[in-house]
Scaffold this active site. Structure first.
Site, PDB file in Angstrom:
ATOM      1  N   CYS A   1      46.327   2.785   8.301  1.00 39.35           N
ATOM      2  CA  CYS A   1      47.858   2.349   7.674  1.00 39.35           C
ATOM      3  C   CYS A   1      47.947   1.499   6.739  1.00 39.35           C
ATOM      4  O   CYS A   1      48.056  -0.640   7.988  1.00 39.35           O
ATOM      5  CB  CYS A   1      48.367   2.895   8.453  1.00 39.35           C
ATOM      6  SG  CYS A   1      48.733   4.814   8.683  1.00 39.35           S
TER       7      CYS A   1
ATOM      8  N   GLU B   1      41.232   5.304  -2.688  1.00 35.22           N
ATOM      9  CA  GLU B   1      40.624   5.542  -1.003  1.00 35.22           C
ATOM     10  C   GLU B   1      41.235   6.467  -0.515  1.00 35.22           C
ATOM     11  O   GLU B   1      42.053   7.241  -0.913  1.00 35.22           O
ATOM     12  CB  GLU B   1      41.463   3.876  -0.455  1.00 35.22           C
ATOM     13  CG  GLU B   1      41.203   2.669  -1.519  1.00 35.22           C
ATOM     14  CD  GLU B   1      40.635   2.142  -0.552  1.00 35.22           C
ATOM     15  OE1 GLU B   1      40.930   2.054   0.954  1.00 35.22           O
ATOM     16  OE2 GLU B   1      40.216   0.603  -0.531  1.00 35.22           O
TER      17      GLU B   1
ATOM     18  N   CYS C   1      52.406  -3.777   3.806  1.00 35.91           N
ATOM     19  CA  CYS C   1      52.109  -3.329   3.621  1.00 35.91           C
ATOM     20  C   CYS C   1      50.399  -3.779   2.344  1.00 35.91           C
ATOM     21  O   CYS C   1      51.008  -4.278   1.338  1.00 35.91           O
ATOM     22  CB  CYS C   1      52.452  -1.665   2.558  1.00 35.91           C
ATOM     23  SG  CYS C   1      51.020  -0.885   1.846  1.00 35.91           S
TER      24      CYS C   1
ATOM     25  N   CYS D   1      50.939   0.617  -5.900  1.00 38.23           N
ATOM     26  CA  CYS D   1      51.707   1.165  -5.504  1.00 38.23           C
ATOM     27  C   CYS D   1      53.446   0.033  -6.204  1.00 38.23           C
ATOM     28  O   CYS D   1      52.620  -0.843  -5.973  1.00 38.23           O
ATOM     29  CB  CYS D   1      51.971   1.496  -4.082  1.00 38.23           C
ATOM     30  SG  CYS D   1      53.408   2.181  -3.221  1.00 38.23           S
TER      31      CYS D   1
ATOM     32  N   CYS E   1      56.676  -2.672  -0.093  1.00 36.76           N
ATOM     33  CA  CYS E   1      56.668  -3.417   1.064  1.00 36.76           C
ATOM     34  C   CYS E   1      56.250  -4.349   1.576  1.00 36.76           C
ATOM     35  O   CYS E   1      54.817  -4.188   1.309  1.00 36.76           O
ATOM     36  CB  CYS E   1      56.661  -1.968   1.701  1.00 36.76           C
ATOM     37  SG  CYS E   1      57.012  -0.416   0.955  1.00 36.76           S
TER      38      CYS E   1
ATOM     39  N   CYS F   1      43.334  11.904   4.719  1.00 33.19           N
ATOM     40  CA  CYS F   1      44.154  10.564   4.525  1.00 33.19           C
ATOM     41  C   CYS F   1      44.427  10.736   2.490  1.00 33.19           C
ATOM     42  O   CYS F   1      43.302  10.238   2.246  1.00 33.19           O
ATOM     43  CB  CYS F   1      44.247   9.726   5.563  1.00 33.19           C
ATOM     44  SG  CYS F   1      45.698   8.509   4.255  1.00 33.19           S
TER      45      CYS F   1
HETATM   46  N1  SAH Z   1      54.190   5.193   0.297  1.00 33.45           N
HETATM   47  C1  SAH Z   1      54.467   6.316   1.859  1.00 33.45           C
HETATM   48  C2  SAH Z   1      53.151   6.704   2.054  1.00 33.45           C
HETATM   49  C3  SAH Z   1      51.613   5.935   1.959  1.00 33.45           C
HETATM   50  S1  SAH Z   1      52.394   4.695   3.057  1.00 33.45           S
HETATM   51  C4  SAH Z   1      55.086   5.644   2.537  1.00 33.45           C
HETATM   52  O1  SAH Z   1      55.109   4.732   2.285  1.00 33.45           O
HETATM   53  O2  SAH Z   1      55.670   6.348   3.306  1.00 33.45           O
HETATM   54  C5  SAH Z   1      51.860   5.618   4.683  1.00 33.45           C
HETATM   55  C6  SAH Z   1      52.634   4.387   6.332  1.00 33.45           C
HETATM   56  O3  SAH Z   1      51.804   3.557   6.362  1.00 33.45           O
HETATM   57  C7  SAH Z   1      53.715   4.011   5.714  1.00 33.45           C
HETATM   58  O4  SAH Z   1      55.140   4.571   7.101  1.00 33.45           O
HETATM   59  C8  SAH Z   1      53.984   3.097   5.517  1.00 33.45           C
HETATM   60  O5  SAH Z   1      55.189   2.458   6.547  1.00 33.45           O
HETATM   61  C9  SAH Z   1      52.841   2.279   6.521  1.00 33.45           C
HETATM   62  N2  SAH Z   1      51.799   1.211   6.674  1.00 33.45           N
HETATM   63  C10 SAH Z   1      51.789   0.305   5.519  1.00 33.45           C
HETATM   64  N3  SAH Z   1      51.356  -0.529   5.868  1.00 33.45           N
HETATM   65  C11 SAH Z   1      50.854  -0.521   6.982  1.00 33.45           C
HETATM   66  C12 SAH Z   1      50.647  -1.767   7.902  1.00 33.45           C
HETATM   67  N4  SAH Z   1      50.213  -3.264   7.055  1.00 33.45           N
HETATM   68  N5  SAH Z   1      50.734  -1.242   9.525  1.00 33.45           N
HETATM   69  C13 SAH Z   1      50.470   0.325  10.283  1.00 33.45           C
HETATM   70  N6  SAH Z   1      51.435   1.124   9.009  1.00 33.45           N
HETATM   71  C14 SAH Z   1      51.559   0.710   7.683  1.00 33.45           C
HETATM   72 FE1  SF4 Z   2      54.004   1.859  -1.306  1.00 34.17          FE
HETATM   73 FE2  SF4 Z   2      52.616   0.901   1.000  1.00 34.17          FE
HETATM   74 FE3  SF4 Z   2      55.527   1.056   0.538  1.00 34.17          FE
HETATM   75 FE4  SF4 Z   2      54.293   2.931   1.193  1.00 34.17          FE
HETATM   76  S1  SF4 Z   2      53.991   1.477   2.426  1.00 34.17           S
HETATM   77  S2  SF4 Z   2      55.787   2.534  -0.455  1.00 34.17           S
HETATM   78  S3  SF4 Z   2      52.587   2.556  -0.217  1.00 34.17           S
HETATM   79  S4  SF4 Z   2      54.245  -0.214  -0.640  1.00 34.17           S
END
Ligand code: SAH
Ligand code: SF4
Length: 388
Positions: free
Chosen positions: A378, A110, A160, A153, A157, A146
């Protein structure tokens, strides 16, 4: 189209399999090796590089600096440009577009196009000259792409949606830079003329695919013409990756997904904190030599009732002060996703959080959610058709 069922956790590297005859993504010596049978002089390779990365041709036949015969020979040997292809587009009411881009092995990744950006990009440096007014027929004067660094991944987290996929595989340098090329072609955007920002905030953890990611950065910053100062990489805090990054002569700006004011809360929402605590991450970031006027971004996803209270803001203030390097905080109200058990914060809580940071002289910005209606915001990227 959802991944469904059990997560596939085998990490497969992209190179050397189905895309073996694709040329997009190769650099210097790699061309010489791959095309050895044609005994091309250096200047023929340079012509190919200009066509692939400067003009972003999609077919070898478009490499018009090469004689037709050579193009035909190389194509007859099975070589292709091999640019990833946009196979589906979702368009948001706000102009954001989310693309499913197909790789040579049929996997999709994506990528998101955000006309006018979303405030994640810290592009206060650099000339404004290109951003004057939009050419006729075009609604944007600058835009942010982006890009993803992995399919899925491994970091897990809790808030996410991408995490739900698990890690499917790493993307190659060509697949990472190729997403950008495909989107630029689609939008008829030209990095030399248009103000294009690039954020590596799509699917995946760039620093867990470090070599391919940095090869892509070198392609993008070099022959593809996107200044490194217009690129931002976001990491969940992979310390060995940050330490390697600190030694890179060409590198994007750095964003750290902080997301919590202390290790206790962070462990709950980002289990990776058990491996590298916030202090370890900050120590590693301190080793990155910042360019003039450069700041490190702390990203902070506000989760209703979890990390969005005034006392959390005060803790973030202390943490940023202790870090003692030029920093800014990007606040992101959590974007919902199916099966992810968190709540979007009240907008009053978001405002109050921002005000508390600002009152302490910490630059704090609230990122506009873009393309929420098409799951492009995000943390919403999950390799899906329409998120049933
Ligand atoms: N894996 C890397 C980059 C991709 S995620 C990282 O985690 O930094 C990019 C951003 O999206 C990160 O700052 C993450 O904390 C945020 N993010 C993930 N899930 C989200 C959500 N459901 N709502 C808003 N931001 C989110
Ligand atoms: Fe992976 Fe989502 Fe955590 Fe970024 S925020 S490191 S994409 S699990």
């Amino acid at each position: 189209m959802t991944a469904g069922g059990k997560l596939d956790t085998t990490i497969l590297d992209a190179g050397g399999r189905l895309g073996a005859k694709g040329l997009f993504g190769l650099q210097n010596q790699q061309f010489r090796e791959k095309l050895a049978e044609f005994r091309l002089p250096a200047w023929r390779i340079r012509q190919l590089e200009t066509a692939l990365y400067g003009q972003r041709v999609t077919n070898l036949d478009q490499v018009t600096t090469w004689p037709r015969e050579l193009r035909e020979q190389v194509a007859a040997a099975g070589f292709r440009v091999g640019l990833p292809e946009i196979v589906e587009t979702f368009r948001s009411v706000d102009g954001t577009e989310r693309y499913l881009i197909a790789c040579a092995d049929g996997q999709t990744v994506e990528t998101v196009w955000m006309p006018e950006g979303d405030g994640a990009e810290d592009d206060d440096s650099g000339p404004e000259s290109e951003s004057g007014s939009a050419p006729s027929g075009r609604s944007w004067t600058r835009a942010t792409i982006c890009a993803s660094s992995q399919i899925g991944c491994a970091v897990n987290c809790q808030f996410c949606l991408t995490a739900k996929l698990g890690i499917i595989r790493n993307l190659s340098a060509g697949e990472i830079a190729g997403q950008v090329a495909a989107v630029l072609n689609r939008q008829q955007a030209e990095p030399g003329r248009d103000r294009i920002n690039l954020v590596f905030m799509g699917m995946g953890e760039p620093f867990l695919n470090y070599d391919a990611f940095m090869d892509a950065v070198r392609l993008l910053a070099g022959p593809m013409g996107i200044p490194e100062s217009r690129m931002t990489v976001s990491t969940s805090g992979i310390v060995p990756g940050i330490l390697r990054f600190a030694g890179e002569p060409v590198r994007p700006r750095l964003a750290i997904s902080l997301n919590a004011p202390n290790d206790a809360i962070r462990e709950d929402i980002m289990p990776i904190t058990r491996k590298w605590a916030i202090a370890d991450v900050i120590d590693a970031v301190r080793k990155v030599p910042l360019r003039s006027r450069e700041r490190v971004t702390f990203e902070y996803v506000l989760l209703g009732g979890v990390n969005d209270q005034p006392q959390h803001a005060d803790e973030v203030v202390k943490l940023v002060r202790r870090a003692n390097f030029p920093a800014r905080v990007n606040l992101i109200a959590w974007n919902p996703g199916p099966g992810v058990p968190f709540a979007t914060p009240d907008s009053a809580a978001v405002d109050a959080f921002q005000q508390r940071l600002r009152a302490a002289d910490i630059p704090a910005f609230v990122r506009r959610p873009r393309g929420r209606d098409i799951y492009a915001a995000c943390g919403q990227l999950k390799k899906t058709g329409n998120q049933g």
